[in-house]
Motif scaffolding. Sequence first.
Motif, mmCIF file in Angstrom:
data_model
loop_
_atom_site.group_PDB
_atom_site.id
_atom_site.type_symbol
_atom_site.label_atom_id
_atom_site.label_comp_id
_atom_site.label_asym_id
_atom_site.label_seq_id
_atom_site.Cartn_x
_atom_site.Cartn_y
_atom_site.Cartn_z
ATOM 1 N N ALA A 147 27.017 22.331 3.714
ATOM 2 C CA ALA A 147 26.918 21.535 2.291
ATOM 3 C C ALA A 147 26.897 20.074 2.429
ATOM 4 O O ALA A 147 25.716 20.154 2.085
ATOM 5 C CB ALA A 147 27.787 22.433 1.147
ATOM 6 N N PHE A 148 27.816 19.687 3.598
ATOM 7 C CA PHE A 148 28.502 17.932 2.714
ATOM 8 C C PHE A 148 27.252 17.569 4.608
ATOM 9 O O PHE A 148 27.012 17.035 4.217
ATOM 10 C CB PHE A 148 29.326 17.965 3.787
ATOM 11 N N ALA A 149 26.662 18.642 5.204
ATOM 12 C CA ALA A 149 26.137 17.994 5.922
ATOM 13 C C ALA A 149 23.958 17.879 5.283
ATOM 14 O O ALA A 149 23.814 16.677 5.959
ATOM 15 C CB ALA A 149 25.950 18.910 7.396
ATOM 16 N N CYS A 150 23.730 18.919 4.313
ATOM 17 C CA CYS A 150 22.988 19.228 4.063
ATOM 18 C C CYS A 150 22.941 17.640 3.013
ATOM 19 O O CYS A 150 22.154 16.953 2.785
ATOM 20 C CB CYS A 150 22.711 20.426 3.014
ATOM 21 N N TRP A 151 23.263 17.541 2.431
ATOM 22 C CA TRP A 151 23.839 16.410 1.048
ATOM 23 C C TRP A 151 23.864 15.738 2.014
ATOM 24 O O TRP A 151 23.142 14.253 1.264
ATOM 25 C CB TRP A 151 24.975 16.733 0.241
ATOM 26 N N ALA A 152 24.488 15.100 2.907
ATOM 27 C CA ALA A 152 24.684 13.696 3.553
ATOM 28 C C ALA A 152 23.371 13.784 3.563
ATOM 29 O O ALA A 152 23.407 12.257 3.894
ATOM 30 C CB ALA A 152 25.398 13.893 4.827
ATOM 31 N N THR A 153 22.483 13.834 4.316
ATOM 32 C CA THR A 153 21.234 13.655 4.850
ATOM 33 C C THR A 153 19.903 13.711 3.813
ATOM 34 O O THR A 153 19.682 12.404 3.897
ATOM 35 C CB THR A 153 20.106 14.830 5.424
ATOM 36 N N ASN A 154 20.492 14.462 2.647
ATOM 37 C CA ASN A 154 20.197 13.869 2.158
ATOM 38 C C ASN A 154 20.560 12.619 0.726
ATOM 39 O O ASN A 154 19.120 12.265 0.034
ATOM 40 C CB ASN A 154 19.675 15.085 0.161
ATOM 41 N N PHE A 155 21.579 12.613 1.626
ATOM 42 C CA PHE A 155 22.076 10.980 0.331
ATOM 43 C C PHE A 155 21.476 9.963 1.142
ATOM 44 O O PHE A 155 21.252 8.718 0.116
ATOM 45 C CB PHE A 155 23.482 11.234 0.004
ATOM 46 N N VAL A 156 21.372 10.286 1.853
ATOM 47 C CA VAL A 156 20.798 8.442 3.250
ATOM 48 C C VAL A 156 19.518 8.547 3.108
ATOM 49 O O VAL A 156 19.176 7.438 3.028
ATOM 50 C CB VAL A 156 20.862 8.987 4.566
ATOM 51 N N ARG A 157 18.631 9.588 3.207
ATOM 52 C CA ARG A 157 17.180 9.558 2.781
ATOM 53 C C ARG A 157 16.964 8.824 1.372
ATOM 54 O O ARG A 157 16.222 7.787 1.630
ATOM 55 C CB ARG A 157 16.194 10.899 2.354
ATOM 56 N N SER A 158 18.078 9.063 0.586
ATOM 57 C CA SER A 158 17.352 8.546 -0.753
ATOM 58 C C SER A 158 17.606 7.036 -0.983
ATOM 59 O O SER A 158 16.910 6.225 -1.322
ATOM 60 C CB SER A 158 17.758 9.418 -1.743
ATOM 61 N N LEU A 159 18.720 6.396 0.276
ATOM 62 C CA LEU A 159 18.153 5.124 0.264
ATOM 63 C C LEU A 159 18.140 4.306 1.654
ATOM 64 O O LEU A 159 18.039 3.371 2.075
ATOM 65 C CB LEU A 159 20.315 4.801 0.757
ATOM 66 N N GLY A 160 16.839 5.401 1.782
ATOM 67 C CA GLY A 160 15.832 4.828 2.430
ATOM 68 C C GLY A 160 16.434 4.281 3.955
ATOM 69 O O GLY A 160 15.998 3.285 5.177
ATOM 70 N N HIS B 91 18.257 8.185 9.893
ATOM 71 C CA HIS B 91 19.376 9.452 10.057
ATOM 72 C C HIS B 91 20.808 9.110 10.644
ATOM 73 O O HIS B 91 21.278 10.228 10.614
ATOM 74 C CB HIS B 91 18.269 10.788 10.396
ATOM 75 N N SER B 92 20.387 8.413 11.278
ATOM 76 C CA SER B 92 21.592 8.251 12.434
ATOM 77 C C SER B 92 22.971 8.242 11.807
ATOM 78 O O SER B 92 23.915 7.754 11.462
ATOM 79 C CB SER B 92 21.170 6.770 13.076
ATOM 80 N N ASP B 93 22.334 7.469 9.987
ATOM 81 C CA ASP B 93 23.508 6.910 9.011
ATOM 82 C C ASP B 93 23.658 8.366 9.046
ATOM 83 O O ASP B 93 25.176 8.458 7.850
ATOM 84 C CB ASP B 93 23.121 6.023 8.029
ATOM 85 N N ALA B 94 23.013 9.736 8.657
ATOM 86 C CA ALA B 94 23.635 10.412 8.190
ATOM 87 C C ALA B 94 24.440 10.975 9.295
ATOM 88 O O ALA B 94 25.817 11.367 9.011
ATOM 89 C CB ALA B 94 22.343 11.513 7.893
ATOM 90 N N ALA B 95 24.098 10.964 10.721
ATOM 91 C CA ALA B 95 25.584 11.295 11.342
ATOM 92 C C ALA B 95 26.315 10.828 11.299
ATOM 93 O O ALA B 95 27.548 11.531 11.822
ATOM 94 C CB ALA B 95 24.755 11.400 12.825
ATOM 95 N N TRP B 96 26.101 9.667 11.092
ATOM 96 C CA TRP B 96 27.853 8.559 10.372
ATOM 97 C C TRP B 96 28.703 9.430 9.661
ATOM 98 O O TRP B 96 29.671 9.624 9.651
ATOM 99 C CB TRP B 96 27.400 6.943 10.269
ATOM 100 N N LEU B 97 27.769 9.596 8.536
ATOM 101 C CA LEU B 97 28.642 10.163 6.632
ATOM 102 C C LEU B 97 29.459 11.105 7.606
ATOM 103 O O LEU B 97 30.639 11.615 6.932
ATOM 104 C CB LEU B 97 27.607 9.978 6.097
ATOM 105 N N ILE B 98 28.378 12.468 8.587
ATOM 106 C CA ILE B 98 29.321 13.797 8.396
ATOM 107 C C ILE B 98 30.211 13.860 9.644
ATOM 108 O O ILE B 98 31.331 14.189 9.223
ATOM 109 C CB ILE B 98 28.063 14.317 9.335
#
Length: 224
Positions: free
Chosen positions: A17-30, A33-40
């Motif tokens: 669930a958190f990985a899915c949210w992080a991916t969507n959150f980072v995408r919304s900021l433009g 994808h590497s930033d989603a990996a950092w956030l996770i």
Amino acid sequence: MLLLVDLDNTLVDRTSAFACWATNFVRSLGRPHSDAAWLITADRDGYEPRGSLALAIKQRFRMDRGIEALVDTLLFEHVELMTMDPRTRIALREAREAGWRIGIVTNGATAQQTQKIEHLGIEPYVDCVVISEAVGMKKPDAGIFRLAAQEWGCDLTDGWMVGDHPIADISGGRAARLKTGWVSRGQEWPNDVPPPTLTRRTAAEVIDALIRIDARNARRRRQG
């Protein structure tokens, strides 16, 4: 028999669930994808304090949003993405039918953990919920397990603690004189930590094993 169970990554799939949210959150900021990996990674499977993670997000993404607003985002926005394996519901129901008293013992914010339980409809399967923020102590403190047992006057030496975290759940449960069931999620047990009483890949498999062990012991008692 007393069965205490962890919530995140034991009864429910918090990691996905958190990985899915992080991916969507980072995408919304433009952001890439590497930033989603950092956030996770920075989240540390939920063990990074929300305030420090919010500050890291604010600094990395140069956000105007305040820390408190980011903490709320981290606490609540992934909850609606959480799922619970149907086999876990079946295992909990069968444990209750077999006479087990079941309590959730979870670290975390009261509002967040309560929202997860309500969102996934877990209440009918458990007798009690103990949340660290609400009681002022957290796993692996043995006191939080004793508090849960006191809800029914149960003897901890006859009980089990089931969870995914080697220290918070398993070492904490052992310190409270509980037998322990580790939900491995396919991971290897750390060599520097005393092992659990039993290990299975999922919560459903651990609970099913406990039901069988209890039934076998009951037959032996009847046979003298």
